[in-house]
Structures are given as structure tokens and as C-alpha cells.
Design an enzyme around this catalytic site. Structure first.
Site, PDB file in Angstrom:
ATOM      1  N   HIS A 143     -41.181  -2.321 -60.743  1.00  0.00           N
ATOM      2  CA  HIS A 143     -40.100  -3.264 -60.465  1.00  0.00           C
ATOM      3  C   HIS A 143     -38.791  -2.496 -60.294  1.00  0.00           C
ATOM      4  O   HIS A 143     -38.447  -1.670 -61.141  1.00  0.00           O
ATOM      5  CB  HIS A 143     -39.947  -4.276 -61.599  1.00  0.00           C
ATOM      6  N   LYS A 170     -49.004  -4.121 -57.898  1.00  0.00           N
ATOM      7  CA  LYS A 170     -47.871  -5.057 -57.856  1.00  0.00           C
ATOM      8  C   LYS A 170     -46.567  -4.311 -57.654  1.00  0.00           C
ATOM      9  O   LYS A 170     -46.292  -3.319 -58.348  1.00  0.00           O
ATOM     10  CB  LYS A 170     -47.798  -5.860 -59.159  1.00  0.00           C
TER      11      LYS A 170
END
Length: 255
Positions: A143, A170
Site C-alpha cells: 500500500h 494486492k
């Protein structure tokens, strides 16, 4: 190659993206209450954000919550996530503490997925392999709440996580422009076309990135995160609205 990762009757990586809603409560009682509420709404996935838990530094407290969650999530996919402060979470722990937190989840066999922050670990591949050997599925995540790097860097990040052998990759990035959002969508599509067997989750955060949270079926992102009582990241749409938009787009694809 068609993806065959099926958990609790749901296929990860094919068709309409699954909706995952985070539990951000700090107290054990409220965590259990929110889990029951979300499960009763027949959601695909819920995510327990362990970093929001007031007992995050107590392995026994974490184990107790997982044991209480076990009968609740029998038919709902549970994602177990410790999000570090550097990656947009609420707490910063050292690597050994985070490793122990992940081990508890694997040992209890309650979580269907354990999220591992790939670039925060010195030896992420070893940790992923260990968790998988204990029967857990692993999401390798990264992230960036500051920026969206150029497209060749996006590809490199995705490839490094894929090569680790994680079950799902992800990547969440913060756009500074609409072009940043389009770049992430394009790289998501290219990655999916090159590696259709690897389930992929991407999102562009904030208001500019909202479109990325509903476009997954078009570009290959298999899960999208919606907001329940509390959002876990900027730009998350309320879960009910998110479900409706995904349904409309899915029907349009089938027509």
C-alpha cells in the site's frame, strides 16, 4: 489458464469481484457484534483489521477473538490483516511481533487469508511459505498512501509479489491525477492477461480512484473493499452502494 482458487463456495478471480468489508472496531465485544452483523448481510468476505484491536499486542487476546469468530464465519471468507502504520494502518510493531501475529492466525485455522505486507518484511517469501505450509492462504500486499509510481514500477511491484508464490497479489496506490488511476487500471489488465492464473486485487484510493473499486471485472481485479461501520482506506464506497453498482456492471457484461 483458469483460476481454481475456491473457498467456502466462492471462486477468487473469476466473474463479478467479491466484496470485502473491514471490521475496524477496537473492542473484542464490538468486533464480534460487527462480524455477526456483516455475516447476516450475506457478504462474500469480511476482513478483521487486527491493528485496530486494543489487544493487538497480546497473542492470547488475538487467539480468543479468532476462536469466537470461528463459528460466525463458517460460510464467510475471513481475511486477517495487520496493517502497519507505514502502510496506512494504526499501529507500528516490529517484524518479529508481526510474524507472531500471523502465526497465531495460521495456528487457529480460522482465517481463510492472511495478509502479508510484502515489502515490510525482510524475508517475505520465507514467511509466505511458512504460513502456506500451515494451511493458510496468503495475500501479498503493498500500500502506498502517497503516490502512484510510473507504470514500469507498478509492474515490477506486482511481479515481485507474484514470484513469491503468494496465493493472491494486492496493490493499493494513491493517485495524484486521473492519469494515475488509468495507469493502474491498465497495468492491472496487462498483469491479468499475462497471469490469468494468479488472483489479483488492485485499487486506486481516494476520491479520484473510486472508479477502480467498481471496474475489477473489466480489468481483472477480483476483490473490492467496501465500507461498513468504518472505512479502512480513503475512497471506499458504502458496501450496499458498491454491491448495487457491481451488480449493474455484471449484468451489462453478460448481456
Amino acid at each position: 489458464m483458469e483460476n481454481l482458487l475456491c473457498i467456502k463456495g466462492r471462486t477468487i478471480g473469476k466473474g463479478k469481484p467479491l466484496v470485502c468489508v473491514p471490521i475496524m472496531e477496537s473492542e473484542r465485544k464490538k468486533i464480534i457484534q460487527e462480524a455477526k452483523r456483516l455475516v447476516n448481510l450475506h457478504l462474500d468476505m469480511i476482513e478483521w483489521r487486527v491493528d485496530a484491536f486494543e489487544g493487538v499486542q497480546s497473542l492470547n487476546a488475538i487467539r480468543e477473538v479468532l476462536e469466537e469468530l470461528a463459528p460466525i464465519v463458517q460460510d464467510t471468507i475471513l481475511v486477517y490483516t495487520f496493517r502497519s502504520k507505514r502502510q496506512g494502518g494504526l499501529v507500528q510493531l516490529d517484524e518479529e511481533q508481526i510474524y507472531d501475529i500471523h502465526q497465531i492466525a495460521a495456528e487457529t485455522d480460522v482465517a481463510d487469508f492472511i495478509d502479508v505486507e510484502f515489502f515490510e518484511s525482510q524475508k517475505p517469501q520465507r514467511e509466505i511459505e511458512k504460513l502456506q505450509s500451515m494451511g493458510a492462504h496468503v495475500i501479498a500486499s503493498h500500500h502506498d498512501f502517497e503516490q502512484t509510481p510510473e507504470r514500469k514500477i507498478i509492474w515490477m511491484l506486482l511481479e515481485q509479489m507474484r514470484e513469491s508464490g503468494a496465493d493472491v497479489v494486492k496493490l493499493a496506490l494513491m493517485p495524484q491525477s486521473i492519469q494515475d488511476v488509468l495507469d493502474l487500471l491498465e497495468e492491472t489488465n496487462v498483469f491479468h492477461e499475462n497471469h490469468p492464473e494468479k488472483p489479483l486485487i488492485t485499487m486506486s484510493m481516494g476520491k479520484k480512484g473510486c472508479i477502480s473499486r467498481v471496474a475489477g471485472e473489466f480489468v481483472g481485479s477480483c476483490v473490492t473493499f467496501g465500507a461498513g461501520e468504518q472505512a479502512s482506506a480513503p475512497g471506499q464506497l458504502p458496501m450496499g452502494e458498491l454491491e448495487r453498482v457491481l451488480d449493474v456492471l455484471h449484468r451489462a457484461i453478460l448481456c
